[in-house]
Structures are given as C-alpha cells and as structure tokens.
Write a protein that holds these residues in place. Structure first.
Motif, mmCIF file in Angstrom:
data_model
loop_
_atom_site.group_PDB
_atom_site.id
_atom_site.type_symbol
_atom_site.label_atom_id
_atom_site.label_comp_id
_atom_site.label_asym_id
_atom_site.label_seq_id
_atom_site.Cartn_x
_atom_site.Cartn_y
_atom_site.Cartn_z
ATOM 1 N N ASN A 40 -43.749 51.956 93.262
ATOM 2 C CA ASN A 40 -44.852 52.245 94.396
ATOM 3 C C ASN A 40 -44.071 54.135 93.619
ATOM 4 O O ASN A 40 -43.836 55.227 93.912
ATOM 5 C CB ASN A 40 -44.749 52.911 95.117
ATOM 6 C CG ASN A 40 -45.660 54.049 96.417
ATOM 7 O OD1 ASN A 40 -46.866 53.835 95.502
ATOM 8 N ND2 ASN A 40 -45.758 54.581 97.261
ATOM 9 N N CYS A 41 -43.770 53.798 92.599
ATOM 10 C CA CYS A 41 -43.747 54.993 91.322
ATOM 11 C C CYS A 41 -44.654 54.914 90.248
ATOM 12 O O CYS A 41 -44.969 53.953 89.677
ATOM 13 C CB CYS A 41 -42.251 55.110 90.915
ATOM 14 S SG CYS A 41 -41.502 54.136 89.457
ATOM 15 N N SER A 42 -44.663 56.432 88.714
ATOM 16 C CA SER A 42 -45.211 55.709 87.739
ATOM 17 C C SER A 42 -44.621 54.567 86.808
ATOM 18 O O SER A 42 -43.295 54.868 86.908
ATOM 19 C CB SER A 42 -45.777 57.229 87.407
ATOM 20 O OG SER A 42 -44.917 57.927 87.202
ATOM 21 N N GLN A 67 -43.968 56.387 83.704
ATOM 22 C CA GLN A 67 -43.365 57.142 82.959
ATOM 23 C C GLN A 67 -42.273 56.757 83.815
ATOM 24 O O GLN A 67 -40.542 57.274 82.932
ATOM 25 C CB GLN A 67 -44.238 58.454 82.630
ATOM 26 C CG GLN A 67 -45.577 58.582 81.793
ATOM 27 C CD GLN A 67 -46.804 58.062 82.611
ATOM 28 O OE1 GLN A 67 -46.589 57.583 84.172
ATOM 29 N NE2 GLN A 67 -47.454 58.137 81.665
ATOM 30 N N THR A 68 -41.886 57.359 84.806
ATOM 31 C CA THR A 68 -40.730 57.191 85.729
ATOM 32 C C THR A 68 -39.531 56.074 84.862
ATOM 33 O O THR A 68 -38.287 56.068 85.052
ATOM 34 C CB THR A 68 -40.796 57.747 87.134
ATOM 35 O OG1 THR A 68 -41.418 58.409 87.912
ATOM 36 C CG2 THR A 68 -39.502 57.511 88.228
ATOM 37 N N ALA A 85 -38.491 56.241 81.752
ATOM 38 C CA ALA A 85 -37.217 57.819 81.342
ATOM 39 C C ALA A 85 -36.171 56.785 82.395
ATOM 40 O O ALA A 85 -35.078 57.443 81.385
ATOM 41 C CB ALA A 85 -38.094 58.970 82.667
ATOM 42 N N LYS A 89 -32.851 58.800 80.373
ATOM 43 C CA LYS A 89 -33.644 60.341 81.020
ATOM 44 C C LYS A 89 -33.566 60.821 81.886
ATOM 45 O O LYS A 89 -34.060 62.113 82.164
ATOM 46 C CB LYS A 89 -34.719 60.218 80.178
ATOM 47 C CG LYS A 89 -34.773 60.194 78.750
ATOM 48 C CD LYS A 89 -36.266 60.745 78.072
ATOM 49 C CE LYS A 89 -35.874 61.055 76.421
ATOM 50 N NZ LYS A 89 -36.769 60.471 75.888
ATOM 51 N N TYR A 90 -33.519 59.387 82.719
ATOM 52 C CA TYR A 90 -33.526 60.634 84.543
ATOM 53 C C TYR A 90 -33.218 59.396 85.825
ATOM 54 O O TYR A 90 -33.168 58.237 85.046
ATOM 55 C CB TYR A 90 -35.358 60.316 84.700
ATOM 56 C CG TYR A 90 -35.258 59.899 86.578
ATOM 57 C CD1 TYR A 90 -35.275 61.641 86.935
ATOM 58 C CD2 TYR A 90 -35.897 59.136 87.251
ATOM 59 C CE1 TYR A 90 -35.815 61.922 88.149
ATOM 60 C CE2 TYR A 90 -36.160 59.370 88.908
ATOM 61 C CZ TYR A 90 -36.114 60.652 89.405
ATOM 62 O OH TYR A 90 -36.166 61.232 90.774
ATOM 63 N N SER A 91 -32.346 60.258 86.359
ATOM 64 C CA SER A 91 -31.740 59.451 87.071
ATOM 65 C C SER A 91 -32.537 58.822 88.583
ATOM 66 O O SER A 91 -32.354 60.086 88.943
ATOM 67 C CB SER A 91 -29.988 60.126 86.860
ATOM 68 O OG SER A 91 -29.305 60.103 86.424
ATOM 69 N N PRO A 92 -32.870 57.613 88.715
ATOM 70 C CA PRO A 92 -33.601 57.938 90.583
ATOM 71 C C PRO A 92 -32.840 57.915 91.326
ATOM 72 O O PRO A 92 -31.736 58.198 91.495
ATOM 73 C CB PRO A 92 -33.687 56.470 90.096
ATOM 74 C CG PRO A 92 -33.271 55.528 89.379
ATOM 75 C CD PRO A 92 -32.654 56.707 88.451
ATOM 76 N N SER A 93 -33.615 58.391 92.243
ATOM 77 C CA SER A 93 -32.810 58.482 93.803
ATOM 78 C C SER A 93 -32.069 57.294 94.399
ATOM 79 O O SER A 93 -32.998 55.613 93.801
ATOM 80 C CB SER A 93 -34.362 58.569 94.793
ATOM 81 O OG SER A 93 -34.858 57.764 95.164
ATOM 82 N N LEU A 98 -34.788 54.642 95.093
ATOM 83 C CA LEU A 98 -36.048 53.589 93.998
ATOM 84 C C LEU A 98 -34.984 52.959 93.598
ATOM 85 O O LEU A 98 -35.280 51.680 93.000
ATOM 86 C CB LEU A 98 -36.696 55.471 93.360
ATOM 87 C CG LEU A 98 -37.333 54.153 91.959
ATOM 88 C CD1 LEU A 98 -38.261 53.992 92.728
ATOM 89 C CD2 LEU A 98 -38.084 55.332 91.047
#
Lengths: 70, 141
Positions: A31-33, A35-36, A39, A44-48, A51
């Motif tokens: 249930n995320c995009s 692009q996430t 990333a 490039k992005y640290s998830p919660s 997630l």
C-alpha cells in the motif's frame, strides 16, 4: 571510540526477483507507491518501521534479511 | 509520476504564472494607476479567478478514492511545507521592509501595495511549496 554504521542497505531487489514480483506488485501489496519502492531499493529513502515490516512480510522473510546497516 | 507529483507540478505552474503575472502587471501599471483605475482590479480579479478555478478543477480531477497512503509523499509534503512557510515569511518580511525603506520619507503608502502583498503572499506560498515538492520528487527519482 568505534564509529557506528550509518548507511542503510537492502536486498529488496534480489528477494523481489526471487518471488517474481515487480516494484509495482510490491508497492500494491504494501500500500505505497512504486516510486517509494524504487527510492528504497536505491537507498534514497529510509522507510518507516511499519513499511519495512510490511516489505519483509510480503517478501516472506525477516526484516534483518531485507535491511541491514554498514 | 504519482498523483501528488502531478498535483505539485500543476500547482507550481498555475500559481507561478499567477505570482509573476501579479508582479509584472503591478510593476507595469504602478500603484497609483492600479488604485485609481477600476479596470486593473477587475482584470487582476479575473486572472485570480481563472487560476483558482484551474486549481480546483485539477484537485477534482486528481482526487481518486482508491488513492494509496504513501509515507514518502507525506514526508515530501511535510518538508516542502516547512521550507515553503519559512520562505514565505522571508518574502513578506523583505517585501514589507523594502516598501518601508522606499516610502519612509514620504510617510504615506498607496493602499494598492497592501493588495499586492496579500495576493502575492498567497500565490507565492503555493508556488514555492509546490516548487520544493517538485524538486524533492525529481531529486529522489
């Protein structure tokens, strides 16, 4: 004093490919995009934490198999 | 390109055009003529209505019920709102202080400047916040 590891690494792409899942499939299931997911895979992005657990669950493994630090 | 990225891009374009239009329109006409001639206010109001309508239509068209909650989108929106708020504050401060310095000797200021501050602050805040969002989306892609 030893330096603590600070870079998050992941093996999502490897695990995802094993299960024959695309980024879009994984995104829909968690249930995320897309692009996430992209990333996160590229660090490039640290998830919660939530997630991260969802991703591990969908990839049928433990969180420490998916994510690590170096 | 996800929904929030599209929304930010369109918002940036719409409010960017509005912001620069207001500044250029006012700069060309001048505060005194803007204040005395009603037609300039009517034209400016029409442009503002068109911009706001475009924004509302865009929100309606991109509003999907099955929209997924994306934590990265939330983070980007949070970061852009924070920086946008700060930059809007700086914009208002600089705008006001420049006007104060310029009109200090006269002691009076045309009331149309207040109109310009109000509408440019409004359009600038949307423009800069969405511009930062677009930048963050491009950077992470």
């Amino acid at each position: 004093m030893t330096k603590l590891p600070s870079n998050l690494t992941n093996s999502i792409k490897l695990l995802r490919t094993k299960l024959d899942l695309t980024q879009d499939d994984l995104a829909k299931k968690t249930n995320c995009s897309r692009q996430t997911i992209n990333a996160i895979e590229k660090n490039k992005y640290s998830p919660s934490l939530l997630l991260a657990f969802k991703i591990a669950y969908i990839l049928e493994t433990n969180i420490d198999e998916v994510f690590g630090i170096e | 390109m996800n929904v929030n990225y599209k929304r930010s891009s369109i918002t940036c374009i719409v409010f960017g055009i509005l912001f620069f239009y207001l500044i250029i329109h006012f700069a060309v006409i001048g505060p005194l003529e803007f204040q005395s001639e009603r037609i300039h206010k009517v034209i400016a109001a029409a442009v503002i209505i068109v911009a706001m309508s475009s924004f509302a239509i865009m929100l309606l068209l991109t509003n999907k019920k099955d929209k997924v909650f994306d934590e990265r989108d939330s983070l980007i929106q949070k970061q852009s709102s924070m920086v946008g708020l700060m930059l809007t504050g700086i914009f208002v401060f600089l705008f006001s202080i420049i006007l104060f310095i310029s009109y200090e000797d006269r002691g009076v200021l045309e009331v149309s400047w207040v109109w310009l501050i109000a509408y440019t602050t409004f359009s600038f805040s949307y423009f800069i916040t969405s511009l930062i969002s677009v930048y963050l989306y491009i950077r992470d892609d």
